[in-house]
Structure formats: structure tokens, C-alpha cells
Write an enzyme that holds these catalytic residues in place. Structure first.
Site, PDB file in Angstrom:
ATOM      1  N   ARG A  97      60.141  65.070  32.235  1.00 47.21           N
ATOM      2  CA  ARG A  97      59.130  66.078  32.523  1.00 47.21           C
ATOM      3  C   ARG A  97      58.496  65.779  33.883  1.00 47.21           C
ATOM      4  O   ARG A  97      58.372  64.625  34.287  1.00 47.21           O
ATOM      5  CB  ARG A  97      58.032  66.091  31.443  1.00 47.21           C
ATOM      6  CG  ARG A  97      58.540  66.393  30.038  1.00 47.21           C
ATOM      7  CD  ARG A  97      59.067  67.810  29.882  1.00 47.21           C
ATOM      8  NE  ARG A  97      58.006  68.774  30.068  1.00 47.21           N
ATOM      9  CZ  ARG A  97      57.125  69.117  29.122  1.00 47.21           C
ATOM     10  NH1 ARG A  97      57.164  68.544  27.934  1.00 47.21           N
ATOM     11  NH2 ARG A  97      56.211  70.028  29.372  1.00 47.21           N
ATOM     12  N   LYS A  99      51.536  70.004  18.510  1.00 43.94           N
ATOM     13  CA  LYS A  99      52.276  71.208  18.854  1.00 43.94           C
ATOM     14  C   LYS A  99      52.893  71.873  17.629  1.00 43.94           C
ATOM     15  O   LYS A  99      53.748  72.754  17.758  1.00 43.94           O
ATOM     16  CB  LYS A  99      53.350  70.868  19.886  1.00 43.94           C
ATOM     17  CG  LYS A  99      52.764  70.291  21.175  1.00 43.94           C
ATOM     18  CD  LYS A  99      53.841  69.908  22.170  1.00 43.94           C
ATOM     19  CE  LYS A  99      53.225  69.285  23.417  1.00 43.94           C
ATOM     20  NZ  LYS A  99      54.243  68.922  24.425  1.00 43.94           N
ATOM     21  N   PRO A 106      54.360  75.114  25.401  1.00 40.29           N
ATOM     22  CA  PRO A 106      52.922  75.213  25.144  1.00 40.29           C
ATOM     23  C   PRO A 106      52.339  73.871  24.738  1.00 40.29           C
ATOM     24  O   PRO A 106      52.953  73.119  23.985  1.00 40.29           O
ATOM     25  CB  PRO A 106      52.846  76.222  23.986  1.00 40.29           C
ATOM     26  CG  PRO A 106      54.112  77.015  24.075  1.00 40.29           C
ATOM     27  CD  PRO A 106      55.144  76.052  24.581  1.00 40.29           C
ATOM     28  N   GLU A 107      51.158  73.566  25.248  1.00 44.50           N
ATOM     29  CA  GLU A 107      50.497  72.320  24.870  1.00 44.50           C
ATOM     30  C   GLU A 107      49.587  72.572  23.672  1.00 44.50           C
ATOM     31  O   GLU A 107      49.448  73.698  23.200  1.00 44.50           O
ATOM     32  CB  GLU A 107      49.759  71.749  26.074  1.00 44.50           C
ATOM     33  CG  GLU A 107      50.714  71.550  27.257  1.00 44.50           C
ATOM     34  CD  GLU A 107      50.301  70.487  28.253  1.00 44.50           C
ATOM     35  OE1 GLU A 107      49.483  69.620  27.911  1.00 44.50           O
ATOM     36  OE2 GLU A 107      50.830  70.513  29.382  1.00 44.50           O
TER      37      GLU A 107
END
Length: 265
Positions: free
Chosen positions: A254, A52, A2-3
Site C-alpha cells: 500500500r 472494515k 474504504p477505511e
């Protein structure tokens, strides 16, 4: 993972749901039993997110710190909590309903020194009113590291993940492999301002949508599922602006996508 906008939404919901009266906290799984015992029966005084990281304040020395990581998630509901199913690290129950936390990377009650150390290692968060983009610029402007990697370093900018990284660099026409120290200050300011806009919209809408209406199919005001991003997860597809095939690489482990024409080296 999740960002940042997701964690800010978590903070807003949990802060609202448990603001009235004591909160029962337990750890059905058992791994958070000691921390739950410190919080059980106390009153939630505030909830905030920094990047985060979620911080639920139950009083001096009573802060629940949660980092969802790759697999963590919250499940919430009204009324009485249902029977526990699966692996629940932490469960909160109050007059505003219930919340269950599963699979987080971090779920702890740090001491004051631990909380201070956490805050000290986090960069400015575009979603926080106290954010100082100048602090991020000082790091970026002196670094040989490429901007596509710097944006993912949470000690440089907090809350940005692979989606926001790819999309903001596309929207600003910046090559992700440009070294930070070669980025002009005015371009950094444009990146920061755009992150504020996109991430604020993410909090409001509960999802990331970065395309402008003019660049969507039929110029729809609300994008369809395949119309939400400019480059992220669009490897080999034509750029929405120029038609060049979108490229893909792994950067800091990523997925990274970009348009070599709209984001020239």
C-alpha cells in the site's frame, strides 16, 4: 479500500433505515441467493461495524457479514427500489427504503462459529466503545515489524487503512519504519488517542480530513480538496510544516507517504 469510518457510517445508516419491520432480502446477481433466503422477511435487530467488517443482526444464526474490500460499495435510497442495474450481490428493501450491495469481497451468513472466528481475529477498533488498546500494544511492543506495517494489520488494529496510517504517524512525528518494539508506550497511547479523534471525525463528516486549520492555506476552517492531508498522496510536495519534500514508498503493498524531517529515523 474504504477505511473503518466508512463502514461505521454504513452500519449507522442501514441500522436506522431498516429498523422498523421485516426486511426483504434477495440477490439479483444470484451469488448470494442461499444467504438471502435465510434473511428474507426477518427483522433487523442491530447493525455494527468492527474495523472494515459490517455485521447486520437479523436474529440467532442470522447475521449478514459484509467486507467491501477494494471494489465493494453500498447504494441506498428512499421509497421503492429502482429496477436492478448492473451486478447487485444483495438487495435489502423495507419501510425505510432500499439498499444495494455491489462488488464486496465478502457477503455471507456465517454460522455462530464463523462469526466468533471473525471477531477473534480482529484487533481493537478505535471507533468501538469496547476497544482495548492494550491488546494492540501487547502485539506492537513485542514485534520487530515496523509500525507502518503493524498499523495495517487488522488483527493488530482494526479499521486503519493507508490514509489514517500515514496521517497519524505524521501527526505524532513517528518514523513509519520504526520497529514496533522500539516504540515507547506513551507514543503508542498518543497514536491510539489520535486515531480515535480522527476516525470519529471521519464518521461525523463522512470524509477524512486530518490537517489542522493552522496548517492549511489561509488557515481555513474547512480544508479544500488539496488541503485535507498532511502527507498522503503528496509525494514530492513540500511538507506543510517544514517544507521538506514528502517521500513515498510501498509498504505492505500500500502507498505510504511521510516527511523525513518531521518523522526522523
Amino acid at each position: 479500500m474504504p477505511e473503518g469510518h466508512t463502514v461505521h457510517r454504513n452500519a449507522a445508516e442501514l441500522g436506522s433505515r431498516f429498523a422498523a419491520g421485516p426486511v426483504a432480502v434477495d440477490s439479483p446477481q444470484g451469488r448470494f441467493a442461499a444467504g438471502a433466503a435465510l434473511l428474507d422477511g426477518t427483522v433487523l435487530r442491530g447493525a455494527e461495524a468492527h474495523g472494515k467488517h459490517l455485521l447486520l443482526h437479523f436474529g440467532p444464526g442470522r447475521v449478514l457479514h459484509v467486507h467491501l474490500g477494494l471494489y465493494g460499495s453500498w447504494t441506498t435510497g428512499d421509497g421503492q427500489a429502482p429496477p436492478v442495474r448492473g451486478t447487485v450481490r444483495a438487495r435489502l428493501r423495507g419501510t425505510g427504503g432500499w439498499a444495494e450491495l455491489r462488488g464486496p469481497t465478502a457477503c455471507e451468513v456465517p454460522d455462530e462459529g464463523g462469526e466468533a472466528a471473525l471477531r477473534a481475529r480482529l484487533g481493537p477498533d478505535p471507533l468501538r466503545a469496547d476497544a482495548d488498546p492494550e491488546a494492540a500494544w501487547r502485539r506492537i511492543s513485542r514485534s520487530r515489524t515496523v509500525i507502518g506495517a503493524l498499523l495495517m494489520q487488522q488483527d493488530v488494529v482494526s479499521g486503519v487503512g493507508a490514509i489514517y496510517r500515514a496521517e497519524v504517524l505524521f501527526r505524532q512525528g513517528i518514523d513509519p519504519y520504526l520497529p514496533g518494539r522500539e516504540l515507547a508506550r506513551e507514543r503508542w497511547e498518543a497514536v491510539w488517542d489520535d486515531l480515535v479523534v480522527m476516525m470519529t471525525e471521519g464518521v461525523r463528516d463522512g470524509r477524512i480530513e486530518t490537517t489542522r486549520p493552522a496548517d492549511r492555506e489561509a488557515a481555513r476552517a474547512v480544508p479544500g480538496r488539496g488541503d485535507r492531508f498532511y502527507v498522503f498522496r503528496r509525494t514530492g510536495e513540500p511538507c506543510r510544516v517544514c517544507g521538506t519534500p514528502v517521500r513515498h514508498a510501498l509498504l505492505v503493498a500500500r502507498h505510504l507517504n511521510w516527511c523525513p524531517t518531521c518523522q526522523p529515523a
